[in-house]
Design a protein around this motif. Structure first.
Motif, PDB file in Angstrom:
ATOM      1  N   PHE A   1      16.319  19.161 -13.550  1.00 34.93           N
ATOM      2  CA  PHE A   1      16.184  17.767 -13.119  1.00 34.93           C
ATOM      3  C   PHE A   1      14.717  17.392 -12.928  1.00 34.93           C
ATOM      4  CE2 PHE A   1      20.650  18.364 -11.475  1.00 34.93           C
ATOM      5  CZ  PHE A   1      21.224  17.553 -12.438  1.00 34.93           C
ATOM      6  N   ASN A   2      13.916  18.369 -12.555  1.00 35.76           N
ATOM      7  CA  ASN A   2      12.487  18.138 -12.406  1.00 35.76           C
ATOM      8  C   ASN A   2      11.857  17.823 -13.759  1.00 35.76           C
ATOM      9  OD1 ASN A   2      10.024  18.076 -10.942  1.00 35.76           O
ATOM     10  ND2 ASN A   2       9.548  20.134 -11.690  1.00 35.76           N
ATOM     11  N   GLU A   3      12.266  18.602 -14.803  1.00 35.66           N
ATOM     12  CA  GLU A   3      11.771  18.351 -16.162  1.00 35.66           C
ATOM     13  C   GLU A   3      12.145  16.949 -16.636  1.00 35.66           C
ATOM     14  OE1 GLU A   3       9.969  20.346 -18.370  1.00 35.66           O
ATOM     15  OE2 GLU A   3       9.619  21.594 -16.588  1.00 35.66           O
ATOM     16  N   LEU A   4      13.342  16.510 -16.242  1.00 34.62           N
ATOM     17  CA  LEU A   4      13.802  15.190 -16.660  1.00 34.62           C
ATOM     18  C   LEU A   4      13.159  14.063 -15.850  1.00 34.62           C
ATOM     19  CD1 LEU A   4      17.587  16.065 -17.013  1.00 34.62           C
ATOM     20  CD2 LEU A   4      16.105  15.351 -18.883  1.00 34.62           C
ATOM     21  N   GLY A   5      12.357  14.434 -14.853  1.00 33.17           N
ATOM     22  CA  GLY A   5      11.708  13.429 -14.017  1.00 33.17           C
ATOM     23  C   GLY A   5      12.674  12.720 -13.076  1.00 33.17           C
ATOM     24  N   TRP A   6      13.731  13.430 -12.660  1.00 32.51           N
ATOM     25  CA  TRP A   6      14.765  12.796 -11.837  1.00 32.51           C
ATOM     26  C   TRP A   6      14.670  13.140 -10.359  1.00 32.51           C
ATOM     27  CZ3 TRP A   6      19.723  13.535 -15.327  1.00 32.51           C
ATOM     28  CH2 TRP A   6      19.654  12.597 -16.381  1.00 32.51           C
ATOM     29  N   ILE A   7      13.553  13.803  -9.945  1.00 29.26           N
ATOM     30  CA  ILE A   7      13.375  14.024  -8.513  1.00 29.26           C
ATOM     31  C   ILE A   7      13.159  12.648  -7.885  1.00 29.26           C
ATOM     32  CG2 ILE A   7      11.996  15.234  -6.764  1.00 29.26           C
ATOM     33  CD1 ILE A   7      13.453  17.081  -8.719  1.00 29.26           C
ATOM     34  N   ASN A   8      13.681  12.482  -6.685  1.00 32.92           N
ATOM     35  CA  ASN A   8      13.610  11.191  -6.007  1.00 32.92           C
ATOM     36  C   ASN A   8      14.483  10.110  -6.658  1.00 32.92           C
ATOM     37  OD1 ASN A   8      12.287  11.035  -3.567  1.00 32.92           O
ATOM     38  ND2 ASN A   8      10.294  11.276  -4.554  1.00 32.92           N
ATOM     39  N   THR A   9      15.545  10.548  -7.337  1.00 35.86           N
ATOM     40  CA  THR A   9      16.569   9.611  -7.787  1.00 35.86           C
ATOM     41  C   THR A   9      17.928  10.186  -7.364  1.00 35.86           C
ATOM     42  OG1 THR A   9      17.058  10.661  -9.886  1.00 35.86           O
ATOM     43  CG2 THR A   9      15.220   9.107  -9.862  1.00 35.86           C
ATOM     44  N   PHE A  10      18.960   9.365  -7.500  1.00 36.65           N
ATOM     45  CA  PHE A  10      20.284   9.836  -7.134  1.00 36.65           C
ATOM     46  C   PHE A  10      21.002  10.538  -8.297  1.00 36.65           C
ATOM     47  CE2 PHE A  10      19.664   7.203  -3.440  1.00 36.65           C
ATOM     48  CZ  PHE A  10      20.376   7.862  -2.458  1.00 36.65           C
ATOM     49  N   TYR A  11      20.380  10.564  -9.502  1.00 41.24           N
ATOM     50  CA  TYR A  11      21.057  11.208 -10.641  1.00 41.24           C
ATOM     51  C   TYR A  11      21.447  12.658 -10.372  1.00 41.24           C
ATOM     52  CZ  TYR A  11      19.622   7.131 -13.358  1.00 41.24           C
ATOM     53  OH  TYR A  11      19.450   5.866 -13.807  1.00 41.24           O
ATOM     54  N   PRO A  12      20.508  13.495  -9.830  1.00 40.81           N
ATOM     55  CA  PRO A  12      20.904  14.896  -9.613  1.00 40.81           C
ATOM     56  C   PRO A  12      22.047  15.035  -8.618  1.00 40.81           C
ATOM     57  CG  PRO A  12      18.527  14.622  -9.410  1.00 40.81           C
ATOM     58  CD  PRO A  12      19.104  13.253  -9.456  1.00 40.81           C
ATOM     59  N   LEU A  13      22.222  14.046  -7.748  1.00 38.97           N
ATOM     60  CA  LEU A  13      23.283  14.124  -6.756  1.00 38.97           C
ATOM     61  C   LEU A  13      24.616  13.665  -7.334  1.00 38.97           C
ATOM     62  CD1 LEU A  13      20.474  13.594  -5.168  1.00 38.97           C
ATOM     63  CD2 LEU A  13      21.945  13.112  -3.236  1.00 38.97           C
ATOM     64  N   LEU A  14      24.546  12.708  -8.280  1.00 38.96           N
ATOM     65  CA  LEU A  14      25.788  12.091  -8.741  1.00 38.96           C
ATOM     66  C   LEU A  14      26.282  12.640 -10.081  1.00 38.96           C
ATOM     67  CD1 LEU A  14      25.113   8.406  -7.680  1.00 38.96           C
ATOM     68  CD2 LEU A  14      26.639  10.054  -6.605  1.00 38.96           C
ATOM     69  N   LEU A  15      25.349  12.965 -10.992  1.00 32.42           N
ATOM     70  CA  LEU A  15      25.777  13.394 -12.331  1.00 32.42           C
ATOM     71  C   LEU A  15      26.736  14.588 -12.324  1.00 32.42           C
ATOM     72  CD1 LEU A  15      22.833  13.043 -14.851  1.00 32.42           C
ATOM     73  CD2 LEU A  15      25.054  11.911 -14.856  1.00 32.42           C
ATOM     74  N   PRO A  16      26.449  15.654 -11.537  1.00 29.73           N
ATOM     75  CA  PRO A  16      27.375  16.793 -11.570  1.00 29.73           C
ATOM     76  C   PRO A  16      28.790  16.415 -11.145  1.00 29.73           C
ATOM     77  CG  PRO A  16      25.310  17.417 -10.538  1.00 29.73           C
ATOM     78  CD  PRO A  16      25.266  15.927 -10.710  1.00 29.73           C
ATOM     79  N   ARG A  17      28.945  15.285 -10.474  1.00 28.39           N
ATOM     80  CA  ARG A  17      30.268  14.884 -10.007  1.00 28.39           C
ATOM     81  C   ARG A  17      31.120  14.276 -11.110  1.00 28.39           C
ATOM     82  NH1 ARG A  17      30.542  14.174  -4.403  1.00 28.39           N
ATOM     83  NH2 ARG A  17      28.768  15.165  -3.420  1.00 28.39           N
ATOM     84  N   LEU A  18      30.504  13.985 -12.261  1.00 21.11           N
ATOM     85  CA  LEU A  18      31.284  13.426 -13.371  1.00 21.11           C
ATOM     86  C   LEU A  18      32.351  14.398 -13.859  1.00 21.11           C
ATOM     87  CD1 LEU A  18      28.486  11.652 -15.418  1.00 21.11           C
ATOM     88  CD2 LEU A  18      30.444  10.587 -14.308  1.00 21.11           C
ATOM     89  N   GLY A  19      32.210  15.662 -13.521  1.00 21.12           N
ATOM     90  CA  GLY A  19      33.190  16.648 -13.956  1.00 21.12           C
ATOM     91  C   GLY A  19      34.251  16.926 -12.916  1.00 21.12           C
ATOM     92  N   GLY A  20      34.239  16.194 -11.821  1.00 22.62           N
ATOM     93  CA  GLY A  20      35.193  16.459 -10.751  1.00 22.62           C
ATOM     94  C   GLY A  20      34.768  17.657  -9.932  1.00 22.62           C
ATOM     95  N   GLN A  21      35.620  18.100  -9.023  1.00 27.00           N
ATOM     96  CA  GLN A  21      35.289  19.243  -8.179  1.00 27.00           C
ATOM     97  C   GLN A  21      36.486  20.177  -8.151  1.00 27.00           C
ATOM     98  OE1 GLN A  21      33.242  17.853  -4.711  1.00 27.00           O
ATOM     99  NE2 GLN A  21      33.456  19.819  -3.690  1.00 27.00           N
ATOM    100  N   ALA A  22      36.213  21.474  -8.315  1.00 24.32           N
ATOM    101  CA  ALA A  22      37.293  22.439  -8.497  1.00 24.32           C
ATOM    102  C   ALA A  22      38.364  22.348  -7.406  1.00 24.32           C
ATOM    103  CB  ALA A  22      36.713  23.850  -8.554  1.00 24.32           C
ATOM    104  N   PHE A  23      37.920  22.175  -6.149  1.00 26.41           N
ATOM    105  CA  PHE A  23      38.868  22.064  -5.043  1.00 26.41           C
ATOM    106  C   PHE A  23      39.897  20.973  -5.283  1.00 26.41           C
ATOM    107  CE2 PHE A  23      36.299  24.286  -1.725  1.00 26.41           C
ATOM    108  CZ  PHE A  23      37.339  25.064  -1.262  1.00 26.41           C
TER     109      PHE A  23
END
Lengths: 303, 317
Positions: free
Chosen positions: A156-178
């Protein structure tokens, strides 16, 4: 209890009338009262720290570290809430609440809707490799996130996404195993007759999911949404990693800065803002308790 | 499973849709539905894990780049890093005390609440409430101030004439505040135990009573054995959660692991190496050791489970 105790009760003064009835401490009414006294006191002890937090949030600076054990302040200071709300560094708690509601709201929406879609695939469709993928998904439940966060951060650092909500929200597009697992279990309990009929009528899998299964998922979706909201609302590590600018702070990060022992001076305000951050959680808990209890009891979720 | 196999011929006789194979499989639809998870799994779990494994053999630093250094990270961890062993011992101590305490409280309260008396729903909610807010920063801040030098605990002890203790500054006591915090949040295992207790047939207790069994005997001979699958499940979940404890330790010690690293939990130490000094190669090596230990412990619990977990049917949980 045992017959060995009967001679004792027979020798008591009232033994004549009480010969066949149990001793006083075994009577139903007495036992009920004892039960409520004991469990009630235990409940009070359990809730005492939380009540203390709310009590302290209304105490003035003269009381807060002198009448510590009191739950109700002598003088009620609502201004703790008003002044605390002003936050720090010219950023008020309105911003932090906005960020937290954004993160928890969008995060929950993404997590739960993706989990429902994926769960349908695992629960109802036969396809090659299903067992392997399902097993892998369950394994991720036990995975410590420490083995993922460092490369994720680099990425996410390489993508320049520090200080954005993308790293927090994008992984959620796949749902959560629980939640996927929870919804799979629920769908397995739904009779297949309706989807079979729809299949014969030429309905595709998408149609079966949206028209037949999804409307029946309401209870499990509410349960998943509540848990997802809680975990996102209380999430600390992910925002800590990716949100460095105070303007983007969620409540968790803001409280950490606000309560920093080297900087905080007005503890009444710290307690007021801490207590306030728990209000959404408790409101949901009070209104949807039934869903929570069922959700944990049936799938054994951690809380 | 079997009933869908019986329906196979009917499905096969339908006109075959695109992507539908002979055995009632529908690979296209199946993979379409699980694709969100599949993509996220590769992008955010699998590939990062592979990278993390590779990083463990480098000295990667986010600003300085990387060199391949073989097993040096592991050498450093096991032989040259005093703090590493302190963090291991803090974590082990925490897990060894917090997990059993939590489970004992959970089972005890679940047994108390396993009755039809009035008000039980309220008690259940009240006992669960601390767990609902348990992971939050607000509760960690509260706990820190409860054990503050002028905090609630010292104020209560003061009323009994005890001198005040600096709980969070004393190497012997600091970790106990965290263990207590964990023990206080027994809500989830409690609810799972409660559901398990409700499954135990009442007749078992009745016939035991007729045979003259007392409360302790009924607990040891009936309740405990029939509850072992639930205990087993709770034990695994709580073990894993215990090893990953982060937020509470971070807030209560202000991210320091003080005093003398006695609260430097493993997850906290990985964070400090990875994101405070940016020694990401070293932190990755530590994370993989953590994964290996958790996997090993889980495997041990699973392996030994056949000796102490009692299943009524052979189907498992």
């Amino acid at each position: 209890m045992s017959s060995a105790e009967n001679p004792v009760s027979r020798s008591l003064p009232y033994a004549g009338s009480a010969r066949l009835s149990p001793p006083w401490y075994q009577r139903k009414a007495v036992r009920t009262v004892l039960y409520h006294v004991f469990v009630g006191l235990a409940t009070l002890a359990m809730l005492y720290p939380l009540l203390w937090l709310f009590g302290s949030s209304l105490k003035g600076p003269s009381e807060i570290w002198t009448r510590q054990t009191a739950l109700i302040p002598n003088e009620i200071h609502f201004d703790n809430y008003k002044n605390g709300w002003d936050g720090f560094g010219d950023i008020s708690f309105a911003t932090f609440y906005k960020n937290s509601f954004f993160y928890a709201g969008v995060g929950t929406l993404l997590t739960v809707s993706a989990s429902a879609v994926v769960a349908y695939g695992f629960a109802r469709i036969k396809f090659r490799g299903k067992r392997i993928w399902f097993g892998l998904m369950l394994l991720t439940l036990m995975l410590p996130i420490q083995v993922q966060i460092i490369p994720q951060y680099i990425m996410f650092n390489e993508l320049g996404w520090i200080n954005t909500f993308y790293p927090l929200l994008l992984p959620r597009l796949g749902g959560q195993a629980f939640f996927i697992f929870m919804i799979v279990q629920f769908i397995r309990g739904i009779p297949r007759e309706l989807d079979e009929a729809a299949l014969i009528d030429g309905c595709g899998q998408g149609g079966i999911f949206f028209r037949i299964i999804l409307p029946q998922l309401k209870p499990v979706i509410i349960t998943a949404a509540i848990f997802s909201f809680y975990w996102t609302w209380e999430d600390f590590l992910t925002p800590l990693l990716y949100l460095n600018s105070p303007k983007l702070y969620t409540i968790s990060l803001a409280l950490r800065t606000f309560s920093d022992p080297s900087g905080a001076t007005n503890w009444g305000e710290v307690f007021a803002m801490s207590a306030l951050s728990l209000v959404p959680v408790f409101l949901i808990f009070v209104f949807f308790q039934r869903y929570l209890v069922q959700g944990i009891a049936t799938t054994g979720l951690k809380g | 499973m079997t009933d869908s196999a019986l329906r196979l011929p009917r499905r096969g006789s339908r006109k075959r849709k695109e992507g539908r194979s002979r055995w009632g499989e529908n690979n296209l639809a199946g993979y379409l539905f699980i694709s969100p998870w599949l993509i996220a799994f590769f992008a955010f779990a699998f590939i990062p894990m592979v990278l993390s494994f590779a990083l463990a053999f480098t000295d990667y630093h986010i600003l300085r780049g990387w060199n391949f250094i073989g097993l040096d990270n592991f050498q450093r961890m096991f032989y040259n890093d005093v703090r590493y062993w302190r963090s291991v011992s803090a974590t082990v101590k925490y897990v060894v005390f917090a997990v059993p305490l939590r489970l004992v409280f959970a089972l005890g309260v679940a047994m108390l609440l396993n009755t039809n008396r009035r008000g039980v729903a309220f008690y259940r909610a009240a006992f669960y409430a601390p767990s609902v807010v348990g992971a939050s920063v607000a509760v960690a801040v509260m706990w820190r101030e409860v054990f503050n030098r002028e905090g609630l605990v010292n104020a209560i002890l003061g009323q009994f004439g005890q001198p005040s203790i600096w709980w969070l500054g004393h190497p012997d006591y600091a970790i106990w505040t965290l263990i207590l915090l964990a023990a206080w949040q027994f809500g989830s295992p409690m609810l799972i135990f409660l559901a398990g207790l409700k499954q135990i047939p009442e007749q078992l207790y009745e016939s035991a009573s007729i045979d003259g069994a007392n409360g302790i005997q009924k607990f040891v001979r009936i309740t405990l054995p029939l509850l072992t699958p639930v205990i087993f499940f709770n034990l695994i979940m709580q073990l894993i959660a215990g090893f990953m404890t982060f937020t509470q330790a971070f807030i209560i010690t202000n991210g320091s692991g003080r005093p003398l690293d006695t609260t430097l939990f493993y997850a906290l130490y990985v964070y400090k190496r990875g994101f405070e000094t940016y020694e990401m190669g070293y932190a990755s090596a530590m994370a993989w050791v953590m994964l290996a230990v958790i996997a090993l412990l889980t495997a041990i619990v699973f392996r030994t489970s056949s000796h102490w977990v009692y299943y009524e049917t052979d189907e498992g949980i």
